[in-house]
Design an enzyme around this catalytic site. Structure first.
Site, PDB file in Angstrom:
ATOM      1  N   LYS A 202     -11.946  -0.128  -0.907  1.00  0.00           N
ATOM      2  CA  LYS A 202     -10.813  -0.617  -0.301  1.00  0.00           C
ATOM      3  C   LYS A 202     -10.538  -0.083   0.957  1.00  0.00           C
ATOM      4  O   LYS A 202     -10.363  -1.066   2.035  1.00  0.00           O
ATOM      5  CB  LYS A 202      -9.766  -0.427  -1.392  1.00  0.00           C
ATOM      6  N   CYS A 256      -2.318  -2.054   7.674  1.00  0.00           N
ATOM      7  CA  CYS A 256      -3.504  -1.763   6.876  1.00  0.00           C
ATOM      8  C   CYS A 256      -4.444  -1.212   7.638  1.00  0.00           C
ATOM      9  O   CYS A 256      -4.971   0.060   7.407  1.00  0.00           O
ATOM     10  CB  CYS A 256      -4.044  -2.976   6.148  1.00  0.00           C
TER      11      CYS A 256
HETATM   12  N1  SAJ Z   1      -7.695  -7.758  15.529  1.00  0.00           N
HETATM   13  C1  SAJ Z   1      -8.378  -7.744  16.639  1.00  0.00           C
HETATM   14  N2  SAJ Z   1      -9.678  -8.170  16.818  1.00  0.00           N
HETATM   15  C2  SAJ Z   1     -10.334  -8.848  15.638  1.00  0.00           C
HETATM   16  C3  SAJ Z   1      -9.565  -8.984  14.494  1.00  0.00           C
HETATM   17  C4  SAJ Z   1      -8.351  -8.338  14.308  1.00  0.00           C
HETATM   18  O1  SAJ Z   1      -7.935  -7.205  17.621  1.00  0.00           O
HETATM   19  O2  SAJ Z   1     -11.478  -9.201  16.038  1.00  0.00           O
HETATM   20  C5  SAJ Z   1      -6.358  -7.378  15.205  1.00  0.00           C
HETATM   21  C6  SAJ Z   1      -5.093  -8.192  14.984  1.00  0.00           C
HETATM   22  O3  SAJ Z   1      -4.661  -8.624  16.047  1.00  0.00           O
HETATM   23  C7  SAJ Z   1      -4.115  -7.246  14.207  1.00  0.00           C
HETATM   24  C8  SAJ Z   1      -5.260  -6.212  13.340  1.00  0.00           C
HETATM   25  O4  SAJ Z   1      -6.422  -6.510  14.142  1.00  0.00           O
HETATM   26  O5  SAJ Z   1      -3.535  -6.508  15.052  1.00  0.00           O
HETATM   27  C9  SAJ Z   1      -5.160  -6.491  12.014  1.00  0.00           C
HETATM   28  O6  SAJ Z   1      -5.273  -7.979  11.637  1.00  0.00           O
HETATM   29  P1  SAJ Z   1      -6.519  -8.248  10.518  1.00  0.00           P
HETATM   30  O7  SAJ Z   1      -6.240  -9.726  10.369  1.00  0.00           O
HETATM   31  O8  SAJ Z   1      -7.813  -7.852  10.649  1.00  0.00           O
HETATM   32  O9  SAJ Z   1      -5.985  -7.778   9.030  1.00  0.00           O
HETATM   33  P2  SAJ Z   1      -4.542  -7.521   8.328  1.00  0.00           P
HETATM   34  O10 SAJ Z   1      -3.984  -6.158   8.595  1.00  0.00           O
HETATM   35  O11 SAJ Z   1      -3.544  -8.381   8.711  1.00  0.00           O
HETATM   36  O12 SAJ Z   1      -5.157  -7.743   6.752  1.00  0.00           O
HETATM   37  C10 SAJ Z   1      -6.361  -6.815   6.255  1.00  0.00           C
HETATM   38  C11 SAJ Z   1      -7.315  -7.637   5.721  1.00  0.00           C
HETATM   39  N3  SAJ Z   1      -8.465  -6.980   5.612  1.00  0.00           N
HETATM   40  C12 SAJ Z   1      -9.753  -7.330   5.979  1.00  0.00           C
HETATM   41  O13 SAJ Z   1     -10.005  -8.296   6.467  1.00  0.00           O
HETATM   42  C13 SAJ Z   1     -10.796  -6.416   5.802  1.00  0.00           C
HETATM   43  C14 SAJ Z   1      -6.734  -8.228   4.388  1.00  0.00           C
HETATM   44  O14 SAJ Z   1      -7.666  -8.957   3.626  1.00  0.00           O
HETATM   45  C15 SAJ Z   1      -6.284  -7.008   3.558  1.00  0.00           C
HETATM   46  O15 SAJ Z   1      -5.785  -7.325   2.057  1.00  0.00           O
HETATM   47  C16 SAJ Z   1      -5.076  -6.214   4.150  1.00  0.00           C
HETATM   48  O16 SAJ Z   1      -5.696  -5.799   5.368  1.00  0.00           O
HETATM   49  C17 SAJ Z   1      -4.644  -5.043   3.381  1.00  0.00           C
HETATM   50  O17 SAJ Z   1      -3.522  -5.213   2.649  1.00  0.00           O
HETATM   51  O18 SAJ Z   1      -5.359  -4.027   3.251  1.00  0.00           O
END
Ligand code: SAJ
Length: 412
Positions: A202, A256
């Site tokens: 996880k 997360c």
């Molecule tokens: N981000 C970037 N560049 C990218 C992708 C994302 O800068 O290429 C940034 C986003 O803008 C944001 C941050 O990363 O600030 C996080 O966004 P995210 O969409 O990657 O993730 P979360 O935190 O909304 O949700 C994640 C998800 N995990 C994965 O995709 C591996 C989700 O499936 C999990 O359930 C969640 O964390 C959790 O609860 O752990």
């Protein structure tokens, strides 16, 4: 079969309602009295598609009981918050009080499942001894497993049913008992493993993303020094069949990605070197954006900044750990500028809701969140009102005029 779900947040509440909708007598427990009394009236404390219908249904069928007190069950699912402490390690206070609470009710044959995100080895080093203190042997008298959630807000119910799940049992018997429960609602595959492997899997899902975003953000800084188009580098490198560079941005937010990697770092500080460095790079991105913003403003005849977006990612209202919030606050406190912030989703009184007003009163528009509303900003510009743009999320479709993103930010 009776189920008790402890912690009725974004994960615990939908979980409880899903099991109840399958006819399982479910008690949902939370220490927050307001959440319980609103649920009793049929009012949801959170917004999530499909959840209201599910709540109405289980209340009508009398299969769901909200309560501030833990009730006896055959199965217990723990979905309490596990925030990070000031030293970035995992804060177990809610988890420990949940275990202590259910310890008073536990009987032979019961199964306890931790869904909360926890640092590696927590199930066997912390949870197991707490239950064994009651005189029960795990795997023989009572059963214990870690079954992490991985759902995305906005599509929680769909993902809870359809995603594959990891069942991390302390013993084989613990896995068997836990699977019997989850197969009632989960249509995805149920993968069997031990508890520590499940915890680490996880954490690594989110750490993988954080490290890759860190790599993209580092590339932006390197290219900015060397006068190279960073975004072109990413899209061209991604033409390779085995390369998938992530997208850079003003930092990494949310509860997360910006937190989970620390649970690994604090558990193994000498070994988790890359994970630690990536966190550092991502944490320093707001400073990089602020520095570039100062440089743009120095060249400008004006001191009005319109920050576009406060949420940590696009099309949601969540500002937890949001880099946009940090950048906005620092620019505002700097004293040199008039700063206003627009966000269509975040409901705070000092956040501007009228996008046209934000555009009209700004010399620079600083885009920090990829809300869909910002894709066609140029359509709202008029002849006498064309602010300079710094688009840190590369969200605008038309990239003309005084437009900066991470491709050409080395020019300032
Ligand atoms: N981000 C970037 N560049 C990218 C992708 C994302 O800068 O290429 C940034 C986003 O803008 C944001 C941050 O990363 O600030 C996080 O966004 P995210 O969409 O990657 O993730 P979360 O935190 O909304 O949700 C994640 C998800 N995990 C994965 O995709 C591996 C989700 O499936 C999990 O359930 C969640 O964390 C959790 O609860 O752990």
């Amino acid at each position: 079969m009776k189920l008790t779900v402890i912690g009725l947040g974004y994960i615990g509440l939908p979980t409880a309602l899903l099991f109840a909708s399958k006819g399982i007598k479910t008690t949902g427990v939370d220490i927050n009295k307001e959440i319980i009394s609103s649920l009793k009236k049929g009012v949801l404390p959170i917004e999530e598609p499909g959840l209201q219908d599910l709540l109405n249904e289980v209340i009508q069928n009398e299969v769901f009981t909200p309560s501030t007190e833990i009730e006896k069950g055959d199965y217990y699912i723990i979905a309490v918050p596990t925030p990070s402490k000031p030293d970035n390690s995992c804060d177990f206070q809610y988890l420990i009080s949940a275990i202590e609470g259910l310890n008073r009710h536990i009987k032979k044959g019961d199964t306890i499942i931790v869904e909360s995100t926890i640092s590696p080895r927590t199930t066997i080093d912390i949870v197991k001894p707490l239950i064994e203190k009651q005189g029960y042997e795990i795997g023989k008298d009572v059963y214990l497993a870690h079954c992490p959630e991985r759902v995305l807000p906005g599509q929680i119910l769909y993902e809870m049913v359809n995603n594959n799940r990891i069942i991390g049992g302390v013993t084989e018997e613990c896995i068997k008992k836990t699977k019997e429960l989850y197969k009632i609602v989960v249509k995805g595959k149920l993968y069997e493993t031990d508890a520590s492997t499940a915890e680490m899997a996880k954490l690594m899902e989110n750490t993988y993303r954080d490290v890759n975003i860190g790599l993209a953000n580092e590339l932006v800084r390197v290219c900015s020094e060397l006068n190279i188009n960073a975004l072109d580098v990413i899209s061209l490198a991604n033409e390779h069949p085995r390369v998938a560079l992530h997208q850079p941005g003003p930092g990494v937010g949310g509860h997360c990605l910006a937190i989970d990697p620390y649970f690994i770092i604090s558990s193994s500080p000498d070994e988790a070197k890359i994970i630690n460095k990536a966190r550092e790079v991502n944490k320093n991105m707001p400073e990089f954006v602020i520095d570039k913003t100062h440089r743009i403003m120095e060249k400008l005849k004006g001191n009005n900044i319109g920050v576009l977006g406060l949420a940590y990612k696009g099309n949601i209202d969540d500002i937890r750990e949001s880099p946009a919030l940090e950048i906005y606050t620092k620019l505002k406190n700097d004293g040199r500028y008039n700063v206003i912030v627009h966000d269509p989703y975040v409901k705070i009184d000092w956040v501007e809701k009228n996008l046209f007003k934000a555009i009209e009163s700004s010399d620079l528009l600083l885009i920090l969140t990829d809300h869909d509303e910002y894709q066609n900003l140029d359509k709202m510009f008029t002849e006498g009102n064309k602010p300079i743009i710094f688009d840190t999320k590369n969200i605008m479709i038309v990239k003309e005029g005084d437009y900066f993103n991470f491709n050409n930010i080395f020019e300032v």
